[in-house]
Design an enzyme around this catalytic site. Sequence first.
Site, PDB file in Angstrom:
ATOM      1  N   ASN A  24     -46.121 -27.555   6.067  1.00 37.86           N
ATOM      2  CA  ASN A  24     -47.078 -28.613   6.425  1.00 37.86           C
ATOM      3  C   ASN A  24     -46.953 -29.016   7.894  1.00 37.86           C
ATOM      4  O   ASN A  24     -47.625 -29.939   8.345  1.00 37.86           O
ATOM      5  CB  ASN A  24     -46.913 -29.848   5.529  1.00 37.86           C
ATOM      6  CG  ASN A  24     -45.586 -30.549   5.721  1.00 37.86           C
ATOM      7  OD1 ASN A  24     -44.727 -30.055   6.432  1.00 37.86           O
ATOM      8  ND2 ASN A  24     -45.419 -31.698   5.082  1.00 37.86           N
ATOM      9  N   VAL A  74     -45.314 -28.928   0.243  1.00 36.82           N
ATOM     10  CA  VAL A  74     -44.757 -28.413  -1.017  1.00 36.82           C
ATOM     11  C   VAL A  74     -44.267 -29.531  -1.935  1.00 36.82           C
ATOM     12  O   VAL A  74     -43.981 -29.285  -3.105  1.00 36.82           O
ATOM     13  CB  VAL A  74     -43.632 -27.371  -0.790  1.00 36.82           C
ATOM     14  CG1 VAL A  74     -44.159 -26.165  -0.045  1.00 36.82           C
ATOM     15  CG2 VAL A  74     -42.432 -27.967  -0.086  1.00 36.82           C
ATOM     16  N   LEU A 134     -46.850 -26.218  -5.604  1.00 31.40           N
ATOM     17  CA  LEU A 134     -46.723 -24.929  -4.905  1.00 31.40           C
ATOM     18  C   LEU A 134     -47.283 -23.841  -5.817  1.00 31.40           C
ATOM     19  O   LEU A 134     -46.676 -23.499  -6.837  1.00 31.40           O
ATOM     20  CB  LEU A 134     -45.259 -24.643  -4.550  1.00 31.40           C
ATOM     21  CG  LEU A 134     -44.977 -23.349  -3.790  1.00 31.40           C
ATOM     22  CD1 LEU A 134     -45.790 -23.256  -2.500  1.00 31.40           C
ATOM     23  CD2 LEU A 134     -43.487 -23.233  -3.463  1.00 31.40           C
ATOM     24  N   LEU A 189     -36.863 -23.560   2.290  1.00 37.35           N
ATOM     25  CA  LEU A 189     -36.293 -24.102   3.537  1.00 37.35           C
ATOM     26  C   LEU A 189     -37.002 -25.368   3.995  1.00 37.35           C
ATOM     27  O   LEU A 189     -36.616 -25.956   5.008  1.00 37.35           O
ATOM     28  CB  LEU A 189     -36.369 -23.054   4.657  1.00 37.35           C
ATOM     29  CG  LEU A 189     -35.273 -21.987   4.683  1.00 37.35           C
ATOM     30  CD1 LEU A 189     -35.528 -20.916   3.642  1.00 37.35           C
ATOM     31  CD2 LEU A 189     -35.170 -21.344   6.056  1.00 37.35           C
ATOM     32  N   SER A 240     -37.826 -28.838   4.781  1.00 39.06           N
ATOM     33  CA  SER A 240     -37.172 -30.158   4.864  1.00 39.06           C
ATOM     34  C   SER A 240     -36.979 -30.497   6.334  1.00 39.06           C
ATOM     35  O   SER A 240     -36.550 -29.632   7.110  1.00 39.06           O
ATOM     36  CB  SER A 240     -35.784 -30.151   4.212  1.00 39.06           C
ATOM     37  OG  SER A 240     -35.134 -31.396   4.458  1.00 39.06           O
ATOM     38  N   ALA A 258     -31.975 -23.449   0.618  1.00 38.59           N
ATOM     39  CA  ALA A 258     -31.332 -23.702   1.911  1.00 38.59           C
ATOM     40  C   ALA A 258     -30.661 -25.067   1.848  1.00 38.59           C
ATOM     41  O   ALA A 258     -31.251 -26.090   2.170  1.00 38.59           O
ATOM     42  CB  ALA A 258     -32.370 -23.666   3.035  1.00 38.59           C
ATOM     43  N   TYR A 298     -31.092 -37.245   3.491  1.00 36.81           N
ATOM     44  CA  TYR A 298     -30.973 -35.785   3.650  1.00 36.81           C
ATOM     45  C   TYR A 298     -29.871 -35.247   2.737  1.00 36.81           C
ATOM     46  O   TYR A 298     -30.084 -34.320   1.957  1.00 36.81           O
ATOM     47  CB  TYR A 298     -30.670 -35.488   5.116  1.00 36.81           C
ATOM     48  CG  TYR A 298     -30.559 -34.034   5.481  1.00 36.81           C
ATOM     49  CD1 TYR A 298     -31.672 -33.196   5.441  1.00 36.81           C
ATOM     50  CD2 TYR A 298     -29.344 -33.499   5.902  1.00 36.81           C
ATOM     51  CE1 TYR A 298     -31.572 -31.862   5.814  1.00 36.81           C
ATOM     52  CE2 TYR A 298     -29.237 -32.167   6.284  1.00 36.81           C
ATOM     53  CZ  TYR A 298     -30.350 -31.344   6.231  1.00 36.81           C
ATOM     54  OH  TYR A 298     -30.251 -30.022   6.606  1.00 36.81           O
ATOM     55  N   TYR A 344     -31.973 -25.389 -13.448  1.00 36.41           N
ATOM     56  CA  TYR A 344     -32.977 -24.343 -13.721  1.00 36.41           C
ATOM     57  C   TYR A 344     -32.299 -23.027 -14.115  1.00 36.41           C
ATOM     58  O   TYR A 344     -32.821 -22.284 -14.934  1.00 36.41           O
ATOM     59  CB  TYR A 344     -33.886 -24.141 -12.506  1.00 36.41           C
ATOM     60  CG  TYR A 344     -35.151 -24.971 -12.603  1.00 36.41           C
ATOM     61  CD1 TYR A 344     -35.127 -26.347 -12.414  1.00 36.41           C
ATOM     62  CD2 TYR A 344     -36.377 -24.374 -12.918  1.00 36.41           C
ATOM     63  CE1 TYR A 344     -36.277 -27.111 -12.514  1.00 36.41           C
ATOM     64  CE2 TYR A 344     -37.537 -25.133 -13.026  1.00 36.41           C
ATOM     65  CZ  TYR A 344     -37.486 -26.497 -12.826  1.00 36.41           C
ATOM     66  OH  TYR A 344     -38.624 -27.245 -12.940  1.00 36.41           O
TER      67      TYR A 344
HETATM   68  P1  NAD Z   1     -37.055 -27.435  11.017  1.00 39.32           P
HETATM   69  O1  NAD Z   1     -37.399 -28.875  11.011  1.00 39.32           O
HETATM   70  O2  NAD Z   1     -37.279 -26.652  12.257  1.00 39.32           O
HETATM   71  O3  NAD Z   1     -37.799 -26.664   9.860  1.00 39.32           O
HETATM   72  C1  NAD Z   1     -38.160 -27.266   8.630  1.00 39.32           C
HETATM   73  C2  NAD Z   1     -39.576 -26.816   8.290  1.00 39.32           C
HETATM   74  O4  NAD Z   1     -39.937 -27.389   7.025  1.00 39.32           O
HETATM   75  C3  NAD Z   1     -40.596 -27.312   9.309  1.00 39.32           C
HETATM   76  O5  NAD Z   1     -41.433 -26.245   9.712  1.00 39.32           O
HETATM   77  C4  NAD Z   1     -41.379 -28.379   8.559  1.00 39.32           C
HETATM   78  O6  NAD Z   1     -42.687 -28.524   9.028  1.00 39.32           O
HETATM   79  C5  NAD Z   1     -41.284 -27.853   7.134  1.00 39.32           C
HETATM   80  N1  NAD Z   1     -41.477 -28.885   6.107  1.00 39.32           N
HETATM   81  C6  NAD Z   1     -40.834 -30.077   6.004  1.00 39.32           C
HETATM   82  N2  NAD Z   1     -41.298 -30.743   4.930  1.00 39.32           N
HETATM   83  C7  NAD Z   1     -42.254 -29.957   4.352  1.00 39.32           C
HETATM   84  C8  NAD Z   1     -43.089 -30.103   3.225  1.00 39.32           C
HETATM   85  N3  NAD Z   1     -43.053 -31.200   2.460  1.00 39.32           N
HETATM   86  N4  NAD Z   1     -43.943 -29.091   2.900  1.00 39.32           N
HETATM   87  C9  NAD Z   1     -43.982 -27.974   3.669  1.00 39.32           C
HETATM   88  N5  NAD Z   1     -43.209 -27.791   4.763  1.00 39.32           N
HETATM   89  C10 NAD Z   1     -42.354 -28.776   5.097  1.00 39.32           C
HETATM   90  O7  NAD Z   1     -35.524 -27.331  10.573  1.00 39.32           O
HETATM   91  P2  NAD Z   1     -34.562 -26.070  10.487  1.00 39.32           P
HETATM   92  O8  NAD Z   1     -33.384 -26.341  11.317  1.00 39.32           O
HETATM   93  O9  NAD Z   1     -35.327 -24.815  10.684  1.00 39.32           O
HETATM   94  O10 NAD Z   1     -34.083 -26.160   8.971  1.00 39.32           O
HETATM   95  C11 NAD Z   1     -34.662 -25.327   7.960  1.00 39.32           C
HETATM   96  C12 NAD Z   1     -33.928 -25.542   6.650  1.00 39.32           C
HETATM   97  O11 NAD Z   1     -32.564 -25.145   6.787  1.00 39.32           O
HETATM   98  C13 NAD Z   1     -33.911 -26.992   6.176  1.00 39.32           C
HETATM   99  O12 NAD Z   1     -34.041 -27.027   4.777  1.00 39.32           O
HETATM  100  C14 NAD Z   1     -32.541 -27.478   6.577  1.00 39.32           C
HETATM  101  O13 NAD Z   1     -32.096 -28.501   5.730  1.00 39.32           O
HETATM  102  C15 NAD Z   1     -31.713 -26.208   6.420  1.00 39.32           C
HETATM  103  N6  NAD Z   1     -30.525 -26.256   7.284  1.00 39.32           N
HETATM  104  C16 NAD Z   1     -30.655 -26.052   8.628  1.00 39.32           C
HETATM  105  C17 NAD Z   1     -29.535 -26.152   9.428  1.00 39.32           C
HETATM  106  C18 NAD Z   1     -29.607 -25.931  10.924  1.00 39.32           C
HETATM  107  O14 NAD Z   1     -28.591 -26.139  11.600  1.00 39.32           O
HETATM  108  N7  NAD Z   1     -30.728 -25.521  11.479  1.00 39.32           N
HETATM  109  C19 NAD Z   1     -28.288 -26.455   8.867  1.00 39.32           C
HETATM  110  C20 NAD Z   1     -28.214 -26.692   7.508  1.00 39.32           C
HETATM  111  C21 NAD Z   1     -29.340 -26.567   6.710  1.00 39.32           C
END
Ligand code: NAD
Length: 321
Positions: free
Chosen positions: A40, A65, A69, A81, A83, A122, A153, A167
């Site tokens: 989104n 989502v 979905l 992923l 969030s 993730a 978070y 699940y």
């Molecule tokens: P990010 O914010 O760049 O990417 C998250 C993506 O999710 C974004 O594109 C956002 O628009 C999308 N999103 C959020 N809510 C949504 C929704 N309701 N419907 C559809 N899309 C939605 O962050 P990131 O660093 O790329 O993180 C990606 C995932 O990996 C996350 O779940 C995060 O918790 C996990 N994670 C990342 C890290 C890190 O260091 N980057 C560490 C631990 C966990």
Amino acid sequence: MTGGVATRRRAVVTGGSGFLGSHVCEALVTAGHPVTCVDNHVTGSRTNVAHLLDAAGFELLEHDVSTGLDVSGDVGLVLHLASPASPPDYLRLPVQTMLVGSEGTRHALELARSKGARFLMASTSEVYGDPEQHPQPETYWGNVNPVGPRAVYDEAKRFSEALCTAYRAEHTVDTTIARIFNTYGPRMRIDDGRVVPTFIQQALSGEPLTVAGDGSQTRSLCHVEDTTRGLLALLGSSHQGPVNIGNPHELSVRDIAAAVLQVTGSSSTLVHVDLPQDDPKLRCPDITLARRLLGWEPRIPLREGLASTVAWFADRRRTSA
Ligand code: NAD
Ligand code: UDP
């Protein structure tokens, strides 16, 4: 891609236009998978996947989502992923963060259930909270303040892990959980507030680097190519996890500042700012399990990863100037 998924099934990647998601989409496309990216764009951007839009089998659906979905046709892999992930992002979007980690996870799991797909969650090192065990193995249950600001978070991800487990037990969905530690690299938003893009932006602008507290708190930084390879190795395995995916090279925030100054050649100074509430004091993954189960470990040293990340940010600054 190496160590990934053998058969070429359609992959649905929620949050695929984000920083990490875009690298995951790219790796899946490179490996020959049709990919449906669902996002989104609340914290991610279409430009992160613009280079994939013409790739065979790649499609981008702009959709929240948390509301449902639905993807038609065969789906063999679902990677959840979506969030907000940067602390300033999830503090700004507390309810959306909880919803995507609860309702969003449920909808992604339902998709996997209806399609008979393997599901990858993730999750995050934040499930360990402010850890009392160091480094953190997967067996550690964590130390999270359930009513602190980071809970939106942390608890959403803990709920997601529990829902995956439910699940798997009740609907025999083939779930796996990756606990991802701090990842950095190209396509982070320069203003997302996380330490690496913030310090790089400040160093390139000649501004002081904002070190929170005394900067003695630690993080362990993993380059996004290493994290992506680890996620696909876990996805391609039959393990249910949780498995830590991170780099055990532990650094204080002061060390990170020094490394950014060295790589950028900047003469920026350091300025100390307030430490955010409940900021974890230590964080370092124990990756014994990932090494043993997946034969995975990070390969990209910090200086090399930072250098290519700085070059990417410098290029973006030039083209947007
Ligand atoms: P990010 O914010 O760049 O990417 C998250 C993506 O999710 C974004 O594109 C956002 O628009 C999308 N999103 C959020 N809510 C949504 C929704 N309701 N419907 C559809 N899309 C939605 O962050 P990131 O660093 O790329 O993180 C990606 C995932 O990996 C996350 O779940 C995060 O918790 C996990 N994670 C990342 C890290 C890190 O260091 N980057 C560490 C631990 C966990
Ligand atoms: N941090 C900092 N200056 C900043 C941004 C972050 O000192 O401008 C600190 C932050 O307080 C934390 C560490 O860097 O101790 C990592 O923060 P980040 O937001 O990148 O990730 P997380 O806290 O989720 O691990």
